[in-house]
Design a protein around this motif. Structure first.
Motif, short mmCIF file in Angstrom:
data_model
loop_
_atom_site.label_atom_id
_atom_site.label_comp_id
_atom_site.label_asym_id
_atom_site.label_seq_id
_atom_site.Cartn_x
_atom_site.Cartn_y
_atom_site.Cartn_z
N THR A 29 -20.00 14.79 -28.87
CA THR A 29 -21.23 15.15 -29.69
C THR A 29 -21.72 14.10 -30.46
O THR A 29 -22.53 14.04 -31.38
N LEU A 30 -20.98 12.69 -30.37
CA LEU A 30 -21.53 11.64 -30.87
C LEU A 30 -22.73 10.97 -29.97
O LEU A 30 -22.78 10.84 -28.99
N VAL A 31 -23.56 10.50 -31.20
CA VAL A 31 -24.86 9.83 -30.57
C VAL A 31 -24.93 8.36 -31.44
O VAL A 31 -25.06 8.53 -32.81
N GLY A 32 -24.85 7.45 -30.54
CA GLY A 32 -24.97 5.99 -31.29
C GLY A 32 -26.63 5.53 -31.54
O GLY A 32 -27.14 5.82 -30.45
N MET A 33 -26.64 5.04 -32.54
CA MET A 33 -28.08 4.53 -32.88
C MET A 33 -27.74 3.00 -33.42
O MET A 33 -27.22 2.89 -34.30
N CYS A 34 -28.45 1.93 -32.71
CA CYS A 34 -28.54 0.74 -33.42
C CYS A 34 -29.92 0.45 -33.73
O CYS A 34 -30.89 0.39 -33.12
N VAL A 35 -30.11 -0.17 -34.99
CA VAL A 35 -31.18 -0.43 -35.66
C VAL A 35 -31.43 -1.72 -35.78
O VAL A 35 -30.40 -2.67 -36.03
N PRO A 36 -32.47 -2.49 -36.10
CA PRO A 36 -32.69 -4.03 -36.47
C PRO A 36 -31.76 -4.25 -37.82
O PRO A 36 -31.00 -5.35 -37.86
N ARG A 37 -32.30 -3.59 -38.87
CA ARG A 37 -31.57 -3.83 -40.20
C ARG A 37 -31.21 -2.43 -40.98
O ARG A 37 -32.00 -1.52 -41.03
N LEU A 38 -29.97 -2.36 -41.48
CA LEU A 38 -29.44 -1.30 -42.30
C LEU A 38 -30.42 -1.14 -43.69
O LEU A 38 -30.20 -0.05 -44.40
N THR A 39 -30.95 -2.22 -43.98
CA THR A 39 -31.66 -2.36 -45.38
C THR A 39 -33.01 -2.29 -45.16
O THR A 39 -33.81 -2.33 -46.24
#
Length: 331
Positions: free
Chosen positions: A62-72
């Motif tokens: 049930t895990l979905v991974g998400m990668c974004v450019p910057r957490l800020t």
């Protein structure tokens, strides 16, 4: 001792698999069975083992991974909120990472997250290393590329064209009579999506016979102060600009602060335009000319597209979520 699925199955007189399906909101059993299982689970004080659920001890991940450019990034905070709300409602958990605008860092993150056996992945942008694309094909889970729209996605794409955003803003400013435009950006050599907006902006100006006069693209992160000193540097070199397009709204607000500090009238002496649609831009003394991005809607659409694919439902590979140019009072 905490009750487990086997305890509930014995007490309810059903199989362990039936208990699992009931508690996951599945189908294939009667209302009476569902009610009986739910009542037994409540009576025994059952608490779902999310770790077991995520790693497949009794059901699919049930895990979905998400990668974004910057957490800020303020904009991506809203995208994350849209994804998280939709996934939570549909019974999935979100794992977040950042690539810092680096395809190499994204590749490392994908390798790491793949070892957790995710149900699916959400990646920002459409530029990935060859190794990342190969790895995604090996992992064979649904993948949604968001933010920068591509018509030939790895699997699915949800977003908009950054290039078109730049084109639209250039056309608007030309209609306002601007002919000596400058640009202030950030994350030089890193943010390909910001570069795409600049390229669209430059292209439409050149076609109109009023090419971009000058630009200042900083290595710094985009923010208020970067916009302030970016405009200061640009105008020190080219003082006769009549409009400046900024990497994003944060930088545009910094540019407005510099103009105010130096007695530069906006928009009479200098037009200022941003991008992104930050909330504060709508309550400034003069509303910022900008492009509003439907961040939460993008997150929601991405999550729903991914879960639909996990359920085997047919869906469209490319979903366009349109942006909106706000004329404002500063351009």
């Amino acid at each position: 001792m905490k009750a487990n699925l086997e305890d509930i199955a014995k007490a309810a007189g059903v199989s362990k698999m039936t208990v699992s399906r009931v508690l996951r909101g599945g189908t294939g059993f009667s209302d009476d069975t569902r009610d009986r299982v739910v009542k037994v689970a409540e009576r025994l004080g059952y608490v779902p083992n999310k770790l077991a659920a995520a790693f497949g001890s009794y059901q699919a991940s049930t895990l979905v991974g998400m990668c974004v450019p910057r957490l800020t990034s303020g904009l991506f905070a809203h995208v994350l909120d849209g994804v998280d709300r939709a996934l939570s409602r549909l019974g999935y958990q979100l794992m977040i990472g950042a690539n810092n605008h680096s395809t190499a860092e994204e590749e490392a993150w994908v390798r790491q997250i793949a070892s957790w056996r995710p149900a699916g992945l959400i990646l920002s942008g459409r530029n990935h290393s060859t190794a990342t694309v190969d790895l995604l094909r090996q992992v064979a889970v649904p993948v949604v590329e968001i933010w920068d729209l591509t018509t030939s996605p790895i699997d699915m794409s949800v977003g908009f064209s950054h290039y078109d955003c730049g084109v639209e803003m250039g056309q608007f400013l030309l209609r306002r009579g601007r002919r000596r435009a400058g640009y202030v950006g950030a994350l030089a050599r890193a943010d390909v999506m910001g570069q795409a907006r600049l390229e669209g902006f430059q292209a439409v100006l050149a076609q109109a016979g009023a090419p971009l006069v000058d630009r200042e693209v900083l290595l710094d992160m985009p923010g208020f102060y970067a916009g302030y000193y970016g405009l200061e540097t640009l105008l020190a070199r080219t003082p006769d600009l009549d409009v400046v397009y900024f990497h994003n709204d944060d930088m545009a607000v910094g540019g407005l602060a510099y103009a105010q500090a130096k007695g530069i009238r906006v928009p009479e002496d200098l037009g200022i335009a941003g991008w992104g649609g930050m909330e504060a831009a709508s309550i400034l003394p003069k509303r910022l000319t900008t492009t509003v991005v439907p961040t939460t809607a993008i997150g929601k659409a991405a999550a729903e597209a991914l879960v639909a694919r996990l359920k085997g439902e047919a869906g469209q590979e490319v979903t366009v979520v349109p942006t909106r140019l706000v004329p404002g009072e500063t351009g």
